[in-house]
Design an enzyme around this catalytic site. Structure first.
Site, PDB file in Angstrom:
ATOM      1  N   CYS A 134     -52.992 -65.471-106.211  1.00 30.06           N
ATOM      2  CA  CYS A 134     -54.319 -65.305-105.591  1.00 30.06           C
ATOM      3  C   CYS A 134     -55.232 -66.527-105.757  1.00 30.06           C
ATOM      4  O   CYS A 134     -56.219 -66.656-105.029  1.00 30.06           O
ATOM      5  CB  CYS A 134     -54.995 -64.061-106.148  1.00 30.06           C
ATOM      6  SG  CYS A 134     -54.878 -63.915-107.923  1.00 30.06           S
ATOM      7  N   HIS A 250     -62.360 -64.373-106.780  1.00 25.79           N
ATOM      8  CA  HIS A 250     -62.013 -65.482-107.676  1.00 25.79           C
ATOM      9  C   HIS A 250     -62.734 -66.748-107.191  1.00 25.79           C
ATOM     10  O   HIS A 250     -62.766 -67.031-105.984  1.00 25.79           O
ATOM     11  CB  HIS A 250     -60.510 -65.772-107.642  1.00 25.79           C
ATOM     12  CG  HIS A 250     -59.653 -64.775-108.386  1.00 25.79           C
ATOM     13  ND1 HIS A 250     -60.137 -63.657-109.019  1.00 25.79           N
ATOM     14  CD2 HIS A 250     -58.299 -64.766-108.606  1.00 25.79           C
ATOM     15  CE1 HIS A 250     -59.125 -62.999-109.585  1.00 25.79           C
ATOM     16  NE2 HIS A 250     -58.004 -63.646-109.354  1.00 25.79           N
TER      17      HIS A 250
HETATM   18  C1  2RA Z   1     -54.835 -62.688-111.950  1.00 21.43           C
HETATM   19  N1  2RA Z   1     -53.644 -64.226-110.532  1.00 21.43           N
HETATM   20  O1  2RA Z   1     -55.948 -62.916-111.454  1.00 21.43           O
HETATM   21  C2  2RA Z   1     -53.583 -63.021-111.229  1.00 21.43           C
HETATM   22  C3  2RA Z   1     -53.180 -61.892-110.327  1.00 21.43           C
HETATM   23  N2  2RA Z   1     -52.019 -62.186-109.617  1.00 21.43           N
HETATM   24  O2  2RA Z   1     -54.658 -62.177-113.033  1.00 21.43           O
END
Ligand code: 2RA
Length: 359
Positions: A134, A250
């Site tokens: 991600c 994110h």
């Molecule tokens: C996280 N990237 O944010 C990982 C999820 N795939 O923990």
């Protein structure tokens, strides 16, 4: 194309986001049947989809093999157990786990960036597609066009990852720790089932496990996957992954070094060619939908949106031709479920799915 689509891991946050997205309409395909698979604890549960009630099934090969497309939103173990056998049967398997990302025969795809890898010629022998991590997805949407156009030489990335990346139990831990703080003012930095230290009112430079070289699993994934998508196994990139107490979305602070001087206007012009990417700053014109974002975008604002947003693009002096910028996206949508569903759309439009179905 009328498709039977299956989601494996349907009750997780990515699985549920995929179900929500599939209620929307797409070019090239329609969901005729949706099949939902999950672990034993959820079997028999009913999920509403487009006014239909769908019962969750256990993960079993016979039923999985009746689907045209399967989206695996599970851990690597389940993906490794089922995907090779299903691919042999001609089922298009899109894997959100890390199981196949480094496999030389499996394309690692962000459709806006390297969707051409999903051609019939590539997919008919082994119809498995890996969806990147991600953090890698929004990162390469920025890096790849700049790498192709301006001799990008180096990238340094720090992530600000919301707890939903670690699944629903991690969201519950953040909620509980926050409530506990307000009820007891307890700021002890205690371990939970998910995190090694408290996540509420804290940040943790630790996502997933520590590897032998001192980096974390998450950092190693960002490095390896970015290199695979740039087609350059030696591309100099450093990542620091940080978990922050936000629920969804994110963020990534990125510093880039170019071989030659590149103006901010040239960078914006190159990025504005990429569909699904949106520049938000004080100077760029915004479409009406994003007017309220002002000069920069935060993870909370990106939650529920399909775009990758880029803000704060500026020249920096730490390198001779240095540029820093801020990227944010909904890690459950473009960072996971939406990216996978866009691959179905691409394979429907380019004839790959029709060929697999008629094989
Ligand atoms: C996280 N990237 O944010 C990982 C999820 N795939 O923990």
């Amino acid at each position: 194309l009328e498709l039977t689509i299956g989601i494996v891991g349907a009750t997780g946050v990515v699985g549920q986001t995929a179900i929500d997205i599939l209620t929307e309409s797409f070019t090239g395909f329609r969901v005729k049947n949706l099949k939902l698979f999950a672990s034993r604890a959820s079997v028999g549960k009913i999920i509403n989809f487009n006014n239909k009630k769908i019962q969750i099934e256990d993960v079993n090969f016979e039923s999985l093999a009746t689907c045209h497309v399967l989206l695996f939103a599970t851990d690597s173990k389940i993906a490794l157990e089922f995907i090779p056998k299903l691919a042999e049967k001609g089922v298009l398997c899109i894997d959100k786990s890390s199981a196949f990302r480094n496999h030389t025969q499996v394309p690692l795809v962000v459709p806006e960036i390297n969707g051409e890898l999903l051609s019939k010629e590539n997919m008919l022998n082994f119809p498995v597609i890996a969806s990147p991590n991600c953090c890698t997805i929004p990162l390469v949407m920025v890096l790849k066009p700049l790498y192709q156009k301006f001799k990008l030489q180096r990238a340094i990335v720090s992530t600000y990852q919301s707890v939903s990346g670690a699944g629903r139990p991690a969201m519950e831990v953040l909620t509980e720790e926050t409530k506990n703080f307000f009820s007891s003012h307890d700021l002890a930095c205690s371990k939970s089932e998910i995190f090694p230290k408290s996540i509420a009112f804290n940040v943790m430079p630790f996502v997933a496990a520590i590897l032998e070289d001192g980096s974390t699993d998450e950092e190693a994934k960002i490095v390896a996957e970015t290199r695979k998508i740039l087609n350059n196994n030696l591309f100099p990139i450093a990542a620091t992954s940080v978990r922050v107490p936000t629920f969804v979305g994110h963020g990534e602070a990125v510093t880039l070094e170019f071989a030659n001087k590149v103006s901010i206007q040239e960078i914006k012009a190159a990025l504005s060619q990429i569909s699904g990417l949106c520049i938000i700053d004080a100077l760029s014109s915004k479409d009406e939908e994003f007017e309220e974002f002002g000069e920069f975008v935060t993870p909370r604002e990106a939650h529920g949106k399909d775009h990758v947003f880029v803000s704060r693009i500026r020249q920096v002096e730490c390198f001779e031709n240095g540029v820093s910028l801020w990227i944010v996206c909904d890690n459950l949508r473009k960072g996971a479920a939406l990216n996978a569903i866009q691959m179905i759309e691409e394979c429907a439009l380019n004839g790959t799915l029709a060929s697999l179905i008629n094989k």
